[in-house]
Design a protein around this motif. Structure first.
Motif, mmCIF file in Angstrom:
data_model
loop_
_atom_site.group_PDB
_atom_site.id
_atom_site.type_symbol
_atom_site.label_atom_id
_atom_site.label_comp_id
_atom_site.label_asym_id
_atom_site.label_seq_id
_atom_site.Cartn_x
_atom_site.Cartn_y
_atom_site.Cartn_z
ATOM 1 N N TYR A 184 58.974 20.689 -12.551
ATOM 2 C CA TYR A 184 58.011 20.814 -13.645
ATOM 3 C C TYR A 184 56.641 21.168 -13.108
ATOM 4 O O TYR A 184 56.346 20.938 -11.937
ATOM 5 N N ARG A 242 68.361 18.350 7.598
ATOM 6 C CA ARG A 242 68.363 19.684 6.970
ATOM 7 C C ARG A 242 69.132 19.724 5.651
ATOM 8 O O ARG A 242 69.301 20.790 5.081
ATOM 9 N N ASP A 243 69.641 18.566 5.217
ATOM 10 C CA ASP A 243 70.578 18.580 4.085
ATOM 11 C C ASP A 243 69.857 18.782 2.750
ATOM 12 O O ASP A 243 69.975 17.990 1.827
ATOM 13 N N PHE A 244 69.125 19.867 2.656
ATOM 14 C CA PHE A 244 68.394 20.176 1.429
ATOM 15 C C PHE A 244 69.276 21.015 0.517
ATOM 16 O O PHE A 244 69.727 22.097 0.913
ATOM 17 N N ARG A 245 69.537 20.522 -0.682
ATOM 18 C CA ARG A 245 70.451 21.199 -1.605
ATOM 19 C C ARG A 245 69.735 21.683 -2.870
ATOM 20 O O ARG A 245 70.347 21.800 -3.924
ATOM 21 N N GLY A 246 68.456 21.917 -2.764
ATOM 22 C CA GLY A 246 67.708 22.470 -3.894
ATOM 23 C C GLY A 246 67.177 21.406 -4.828
ATOM 24 O O GLY A 246 67.142 20.223 -4.504
ATOM 25 N N PHE A 247 66.745 21.865 -6.004
ATOM 26 C CA PHE A 247 66.189 20.962 -7.019
ATOM 27 C C PHE A 247 67.010 21.085 -8.293
ATOM 28 O O PHE A 247 67.310 22.195 -8.724
ATOM 29 N N LEU A 248 67.332 19.963 -8.879
ATOM 30 C CA LEU A 248 68.045 20.006 -10.163
ATOM 31 C C LEU A 248 67.068 20.333 -11.290
ATOM 32 O O LEU A 248 67.440 20.902 -12.310
ATOM 33 N N ALA A 249 65.814 19.971 -11.110
ATOM 34 C CA ALA A 249 64.797 20.265 -12.120
ATOM 35 C C ALA A 249 63.435 20.301 -11.438
ATOM 36 O O ALA A 249 63.241 19.706 -10.377
ATOM 37 N N LEU A 300 63.037 14.772 4.597
ATOM 38 C CA LEU A 300 64.322 14.170 4.207
ATOM 39 C C LEU A 300 64.804 13.162 5.250
ATOM 40 O O LEU A 300 66.007 12.939 5.407
ATOM 41 N N THR A 331 67.308 17.455 -3.995
ATOM 42 C CA THR A 331 68.708 17.009 -3.953
ATOM 43 C C THR A 331 69.223 17.010 -2.515
ATOM 44 O O THR A 331 69.035 17.978 -1.785
ATOM 45 N N THR A 332 69.841 15.887 -2.122
ATOM 46 C CA THR A 332 70.646 15.845 -0.900
ATOM 47 C C THR A 332 72.030 15.350 -1.333
ATOM 48 O O THR A 332 72.314 15.273 -2.532
ATOM 49 N N PHE A 368 59.819 16.147 -9.269
ATOM 50 C CA PHE A 368 61.219 15.720 -9.284
ATOM 51 C C PHE A 368 61.773 15.789 -7.854
ATOM 52 O O PHE A 368 61.477 16.718 -7.108
ATOM 53 N N ALA A 369 62.585 14.801 -7.511
ATOM 54 C CA ALA A 369 63.106 14.695 -6.139
ATOM 55 C C ALA A 369 64.014 15.861 -5.787
ATOM 56 O O ALA A 369 64.713 16.415 -6.635
ATOM 57 N N ILE A 376 62.413 23.700 5.795
ATOM 58 C CA ILE A 376 63.311 22.562 6.039
ATOM 59 C C ILE A 376 64.668 23.016 6.578
ATOM 60 O O ILE A 376 65.299 22.301 7.366
ATOM 61 N N PRO A 403 66.708 14.020 -11.926
ATOM 62 C CA PRO A 403 66.165 13.733 -10.596
ATOM 63 C C PRO A 403 65.014 12.749 -10.740
ATOM 64 O O PRO A 403 64.333 12.730 -11.769
#
Lengths: 567, 220
Positions: free
Chosen positions: B213, B204-211, A222, A161-162, A158-159, A204, A192
């Motif tokens: 697996y 650097r705009d990494f805001r995590g993962f929503l999901a 990214l 988030t930005t 899954f991608a 990162i 995602p």
């Protein structure tokens, strides 16, 4: 090469996969690719010099050369006429290969090792189960193990988030949709993007490591250059975006059984008709794209993996048996384009930043799925490509198509003048949504040969697509959903471009399973001739991106080839 | 220039003026607020020579053997396309639909299309797009070819937008070279206008993962 077991035509999304799978099973495979090979030492100047004939070892792969060639400049890479990623010969001083598309739109395909996956956004959703079960000759359950194998090999995740994904999720939630964190989509919702992009490196956000250093490490940086061509990673086989030239091709070469020959355009399938075997494929005739020399090559099995236009074109140019479904039934997801422009103030409240910055992150990092209708996906591209997408419209200039009070958009149609400048001045505060429709197969759509015009590779293809009434209705609903999502996310202005029907980005179903090939993807009429590209899809998969399903099928087809002919 | 006849020079001026008028109408220069005290003029597509890109693509998109089959050998796509734009302009003028007076001095050696105001040029394109012109009178390859005529109206816009907002303008003195020989000479205007920072190693705009697996183990 003597004693070839299999010739694969095309080293793109499907061809590279089946070559690797067959190579791992010990078969001797030759892959013929019409375009260039970027990042292989044997072609140090792939667009201006002929270079070597073929390569069969991963030792030839050269990441420094790859990074030099994929320089991330959008015109140099993506110009459809003269870019490195175009449908044309490696020699960029020559014109692209001609297609006769008798309608508005574009055909976005690339020649070269990696094929169109060189420029794809690496979206890897599975088909909707409802689009497969009781519809295809195969069940969804039968596909799942092959999906899983491809998802592990690429790999698919899954991608990350930005900002643009966060804004999309915010709008989707506000519009009342639920999160569906699954690969098997049976109900509508947002999630995602499952994609073949390595997750960001754990450093990162570590400011002690520069982004340039990160670009030599494993993981997505990214940088947002998915479409321009991703060159980031420590070695070819660890490049962040998993085009097949960096994923399946290195694996194929490592088997020691696969040889890849670029700059070789297959112009004919050679067949023989014997009592014991019936009509069957025995080889191909190729044309060297640099010298024009022609040559015949023979193998036990031929696999066409040249895409939904070239596979039927090759069948027809080879004079293979008449079949009313060869080339027919084209679907293209009848795409559309909806954009939202946001205010800084709103963005700061939602994202904590004044911009969306569409050029940051996975190009298509978030999606909304609606089985029965299709999908919405975020798209963030460099400005030239973004602007050019505003220029294509079925309804003409926006200033001559003022929307009515009840329309969910503020602008409809092609942008120009002040409206264009306003939109492009707001580029960094724009969220674009690609609408991808669960469009219907119609036998009138597809590929035929131009009766008059030919190029060095045979009669050129004529590409035709008209959406059915059902497809038009579905796209209309999806477009309104996209506008609603943007509005709920706080967009101050919503632009509906109203794309023409000829936007050929996802092409499928021109050599359909059950009509041209059987469920093992072998041709009904010509034995030992298989197909491993999007053209075998029975339908448009419900509107989802086609590549993963093609790769799953190619994996399965490799098993079937071995079971039938090499056991 | 030796080797070029007066007729060819005149033709080149005609083609250039027509495409200048085209890109000028699609992306005119404009003023943007700089701060509380002033505005700054932002270059349009004509000032950035984007018409040269449009002409270059029209002339290079079809190979010579295919051009021969289209009977385009002695003509050119850009000439035929300029004439197509003129056909739309003539129709607009003759049917009394122009909104603003004609101006014959803005683009030298241009045809009827170049005499139209900016908005009327776009309205002439709309007439062509709606096929409200006589297709029989057009040059090859547009003659009696409504699909190509309609498609080309989108293509002209798309090319102008891509030329303006990509790095093409920054190829400067090398912009008309074969693509392998072009060099970026400065930061592209279109990228500056949009705030695009250009090619990047990463953000650097990494805001995590929503999901997430887990992959299933697959037996090879």
């Amino acid at each position: 090469m003597a004693n070839l077991d299999v010739i694969v035509i095309g080293a793109g999304g499907g061809g590279a996969v089946i070559a690797k799978e067959l190579g791992e099973k010990g078969l001797n495979v030759l892959v013929l690719e019409a375009g260039p090979w970027y990042g292989n030492k044997k072609w140090p100047n792939p667009n201006s010099q002929q270079g070597a004939q073929s390569s069969s070892t991963s030792e030839d792969l050269d990441v420094i050369l790859y990074k030099q060639l994929l320089n991330k400049f959008e015109m140099n890479m993506n110009d459809l006429v003269s870019g490195r990623f175009r449908w044309g010969p490696a020699d960029r001083s020559r014109s692209q290969w001609f297609r006769n598309a008798k309608q508005k739109g574009i055909i976005w395909q690339c020649s070269g090792v990696g094929g169109t996956t060189q420029t794809y956004t690496a979206n890897c959703p599975r088909a909707y189960p409802a689009a497969i079960d009781q519809v295809w000759p195969l069940s969804y359950c039968e596909l799942v193990p092959y999906y899983e194998k491809v998802e592990t090999t690429l790999p698919v995740n899954f991608a990350a988030t930005t900002a643009k994904e966060e804004l999309f999720y915010y709008g989707a939630k506000k519009a009342g949709w639920n999160l569906i964190p699954t690969l098997d989509v049976t109900v509508p919702g947002y999630r995602p993007q499952p994609n073949a992009i390595l997750p960001p490196n754990e450093n990162i956000t570590n400011l002690n490591i520069t982004v340039e250093q990160l670009s030599w490490m494993e993981g997505c940086t990214l940088a947002g250059h998915c479409i321009n061509g991703c060159p980031h990673g420590p070695s070819i086989d660890k490049i962040a975006k998993r085009s097949t030239n960096v994923s399946y091709v290195p694996l194929a070469l490592k088997t020691g059984n696969v040889c890849i020959r670029p700059n070789a355009f297959v112009i004919k399938i050679i067949t023989e008709n014997t009592v014991s075997k019936g009509l069957h494929a025995v080889g191909v005739k190729i044309r060297d794209t640099w010298t024009g020399e022609q040559e015949e090559l023979r193998a036990e099995i031929i696999v066409m993996a040249s895409g939904s236009i070239e596979s039927p074109r090759l069948w027809l140019n080879s004079g293979l048996p008449v079949n009313p479904w060869v080339g027919r039934g084209l679907v293209n997801h009848y795409m559309d384009w909806v954009s939202g422009i946001f205010d800084e103030k709103n963005l700061i409240q939602i994202l904590g930043t004044p911009d969306v910055n569409p050029f940051v992150g996975n190009t298509c990092g978030a999606r909304l799925d609606y089985p029965g209708l299709g999908t919405l996906q975020t798209v963030g591209m460099s400005p030239g490509l973004t602007a050019s997408f505003y220029g294509l419209s079925e309804s003409g200039y926006s200033f001559l198509n003022k929307p009515s009070m009840n329309d969910p958009w503020d602008i409809k149609g092609r942008l120009s003048g002040y409206e264009l400048k306003e939109a492009m001045d707001s580029y960094r505060r724009t969220l674009n949504i690609l609408v991808s429709t669960d469009d219907e197969v119609d036998q009138r759509n597809g590929i035929t040969l131009d009766p008059v015009i030919s190029d060095e590779n045979g009669f050129v293809p004529v590409v035709t697509y008209r959406p059915t009434k059902k497809s038009i209705r579905k796209r209309s609903e999806l477009t309104k959903m996209a506008a609603d999502l943007l509005r709920k996310a706080g967009a101050k202005k919503v632009i509906w471009t109203n794309w023409p029907a000829g936007m050929m980005i996802h092409l499928e179903s021109t050599m359909r399973m059950g009509f041209v090939v059987n469920q093992d993807c072998e041709s009904f009429q010509v034995k030992r001739l298989y197909i491993a590209d999007n053209s075998v899809h029975y339908n448009s998969l419900g509107g989802v991106n086609p590549t993963l399903t093609t790769q799953a099928l190619a994996t399965r087809t490799a098993e079937k080839v071995v079971e039938k002919y090499f056991n | 220039m030796l080797g070029i006849s007066e007729g060819e020079r005149s033709l080149n001026r005609y083609i250039r003026s027509t495409f200048q008028a085209l890109v000028h109408a699609i992306i005119p220069p404009h003023y943007r607020n700089k701060d509380l005290f002033g505005t700054v003029q932002v270059a349009g597509a004509q000032e950035l020579h984007v018409y040269e890109y449009v002409i270059w693509i029209l002339e290079h998109s079809i190979s010579l053997p295919v051009k021969e089959q289209l009977n385009l050998v002695n003509g050119s796509m850009s000439k035929a396309t300029a004439e197509l734009l003129d056909a739309g302009a003539v129709q607009l003028i003759q049917t009394g639909q122009i909104l603003y007076p004609l101006n014959v001095t803005e683009f030298s050696s241009g045809g009827p299309f170049t005499t139209l105001s900016k908005v009327d040029r776009l309205r002439a394109i709309t007439l062509i797009e709606r096929l409200n012109i006589n297709l029989e009178n057009l040059s090859i390859p547009y003659k009696s070819n409504p699909e190509l005529v309609r498609d080309m109206m989108d293509v002209l816009n798309e090319l102008t937008l891509f030329g303006h907002y990509s790095e093409w303008t920054a190829y400067g003195t090398t912009r008309l070279f074969s693509p392998e020989y072009r060099r970026v000479e400065h930061f592209p205007h279109g990228w500056y206008q949009t705030g695009y920072p250009g090619p990047s190693f990463g953000y650097r705009d990494f805001r995590g993962f929503l999901a997430t697996y887990k992959h299933k183990k697959v037996d090879d």
